[in-house]
Design a protein around this motif. Structure first.
Motif, short mmCIF file in Angstrom:
data_model
loop_
_atom_site.label_atom_id
_atom_site.label_comp_id
_atom_site.label_asym_id
_atom_site.label_seq_id
_atom_site.Cartn_x
_atom_site.Cartn_y
_atom_site.Cartn_z
N GLU A 1 0.83 -1.20 0.00
CA GLU A 1 0.00 0.00 0.00
C GLU A 1 0.87 1.25 0.00
O GLU A 1 0.58 2.23 -0.72
N GLU A 2 1.94 1.25 0.77
CA GLU A 2 2.85 2.38 0.79
C GLU A 2 3.56 2.54 -0.55
O GLU A 2 3.73 3.66 -1.05
N SER A 3 3.95 1.44 -1.15
CA SER A 3 4.60 1.48 -2.46
C SER A 3 3.66 2.02 -3.53
O SER A 3 4.08 2.78 -4.42
N ARG B 1 4.88 9.58 -7.81
CA ARG B 1 5.92 9.69 -8.83
C ARG B 1 5.32 9.84 -10.23
O ARG B 1 5.87 10.54 -11.08
N VAL B 2 4.20 9.18 -10.48
CA VAL B 2 3.54 9.30 -11.78
C VAL B 2 3.07 10.74 -11.98
O VAL B 2 3.25 11.32 -13.07
N LEU C 1 11.64 5.26 -9.18
CA LEU C 1 11.00 4.31 -8.26
C LEU C 1 12.02 3.36 -7.65
O LEU C 1 11.93 3.01 -6.46
N ALA C 2 13.00 2.94 -8.44
CA ALA C 2 14.04 2.05 -7.91
C ALA C 2 14.83 2.73 -6.80
O ALA C 2 15.19 2.10 -5.80
N ARG C 3 15.08 4.04 -6.95
CA ARG C 3 15.79 4.79 -5.90
C ARG C 3 14.90 4.93 -4.66
O ARG C 3 15.38 4.83 -3.53
N GLN C 4 13.62 5.19 -4.88
CA GLN C 4 12.69 5.42 -3.76
C GLN C 4 12.44 4.12 -2.97
O GLN C 4 12.47 4.13 -1.75
N LEU C 5 12.17 3.03 -3.70
CA LEU C 5 11.78 1.79 -3.03
C LEU C 5 12.96 0.89 -2.68
O LEU C 5 12.81 -0.03 -1.87
N ARG C 6 14.10 1.13 -3.32
CA ARG C 6 15.31 0.34 -3.06
C ARG C 6 15.04 -1.16 -3.25
O ARG C 6 15.33 -1.99 -2.39
N ILE C 7 14.45 -1.47 -4.38
CA ILE C 7 14.11 -2.84 -4.72
C ILE C 7 13.98 -2.93 -6.24
O ILE C 7 13.79 -1.90 -6.91
N ARG C 8 14.12 -4.11 -6.80
CA ARG C 8 13.90 -4.28 -8.22
C ARG C 8 12.43 -4.03 -8.56
O ARG C 8 11.54 -4.59 -7.91
N VAL C 9 12.19 -3.20 -9.55
CA VAL C 9 10.83 -2.78 -9.90
C VAL C 9 10.48 -3.27 -11.30
O VAL C 9 11.27 -3.16 -12.24
N GLN C 10 9.29 -3.85 -11.42
CA GLN C 10 8.75 -4.28 -12.71
C GLN C 10 7.43 -3.55 -12.94
O GLN C 10 6.46 -3.72 -12.19
N LEU C 11 7.38 -2.66 -13.96
CA LEU C 11 6.15 -1.96 -14.32
C LEU C 11 5.40 -2.78 -15.35
O LEU C 11 5.96 -3.20 -16.36
#
Length: 326
Positions: free
Chosen positions: A83-85, A92-93, A133-143
């Motif tokens: 939910e936070e992500s 960010r969008v 988003l990768a910098r913000q979440l510090r995780i691998r991101v798949q859109l």
């Protein structure tokens, strides 16, 4: 034959066959397994049993282990973090001014990767957004871009019937639905009446199509001539579910007849013939639906279709009749 257990993960409508190994499993037992996406927490839907190899699609992956209390607590924490992500994704969008509608976030059990689903009318260049988003979440991101139906499936909700959406409960895939199904069921074609939560045609329009097609071969169609216990007439309205048919007789009375009665009369007397003396054939009969008369024309008072009624208006004569009269 393969010895497998049927398990579900994120989507209750989709289930997967997994190798149980030597684990003792029960229905609804939480398990940790390696899926095509990665490590996920799921639950046992059916106990292990032998299944024909032809029923299994794709490789059978093993169940890694039974889920512990720590795993269940971690899964709950992951749901909160999703939910936070999703909130960060929306911010960010807007910041990048992209024509995207964020739908849902899903993270793997070990937080190795997160899927961010969005809806858009066309392809979007999100390369800069992905880095942000990768910098913000510090995780691998798949859109992942999804359509209207898949968006409704991810979000869930209730349909016009008041029950949970079919696509989120038991439909493993979205079947094609067209307006033809609504027409065959004599439904209103008003978009608000036949559209689901996704704004597209409701998937349930497909469920009863075969029933209505079968009933169309068993019951007469509107405006067709039929024979009833009260005399011949023509069909005004047909209810395929109850098999009740409203028939208008020659004297304009309306009666309701069951499909069984009409089929019995058809078997006993044969198919109804249209009155040959009807006005559509140049005669004087103004009976219902072409007469609905079984006499073959000139049925008189006993036919119930009004053959003796005078024809209204002037009689239109063809060239041969005018020549003969001249």
């Amino acid at each position: 034959m393969a010895y497998v257990a049927k398990c579900t993960f994120r989507e209750p409508a989709k289930s997967y066959y997994l190798d149980p190994g030597d684990l003792e499993l029960h229905v609804n037992t939480p398990i940790i397994a390696e899926t095509a996406r990665g490590l996920e927490l799921g639950r046992v839907q059916f106990l292990p049993r032998e299944v024909d190899d032809g029923s299994i699609v794709g490789p059978v992956r093993p169940i890694a282990r039974l889920a512990t209390e720590e795993d269940i607590a971690r899964d709950a924490a992951n749901r909160e973090w999703e939910e936070e992500s999703l909130r960060i994704f929306r911010e960010r969008v807007l910041s990048h001014g992209l024509p995207m509608k964020p739908i849902k976030a899903e993270v793997l059990h070990d937080r190795d990767k997160i899927w961010l689903y969005y809806e858009a009318e066309s392809r979007v260049d999100f390369r800069e957004l992905l880095k942000d988003l990768a910098r913000q979440l510090r995780i691998r991101v798949q859109l992942q871009q999804v359509g209207a139906r898949d968006a409704a499936k991810l979000l869930g909700g209730c349909g016009p019937c008041g029950r949970p959406l079919c696509c989120t409960t038991f439909l493993p895939s979205t079947p094609p639905v067209t307006l033809k199904f609504a027409r065959e069921q004599n439904l209103s074609l008003t978009p608000s009446k036949i559209s689901g939560a996704c704004g597209r045609l409701m998937c349930c329009l497909r469920y009863e199509t075969e029933f209505y097609r079968d009933q169309s071969t068993r019951l007469p169609s509107p405006d067709s001539p039929v024979d009833t216990p009260a005399g011949p007439g023509h069909v005004v309205e047909v209810n395929p579910v109850s098999e009740q048919i409203v028939v208008r007789l020659g004297d304009n009375r309306r009666i309701t007849v069951s499909g069984d009665d009409l089929r019995a009369l058809r078997t006993e007397r044969g198919p109804v013939r249209e009155c040959k003396n009807h006005i559509r054939h140049g005669g004087s009969c103004q009976g219902a639906a072409g007469g609905g008369c079984n006499s073959g024309g000139g049925c008189g008072k006993d036919g119930g279709c009004g053959c003796t009624m005078p024809r209204k208006g002037k009689v239109r004569l063809d060239a041969a009749q005018l020549a003969a009269g001249g």
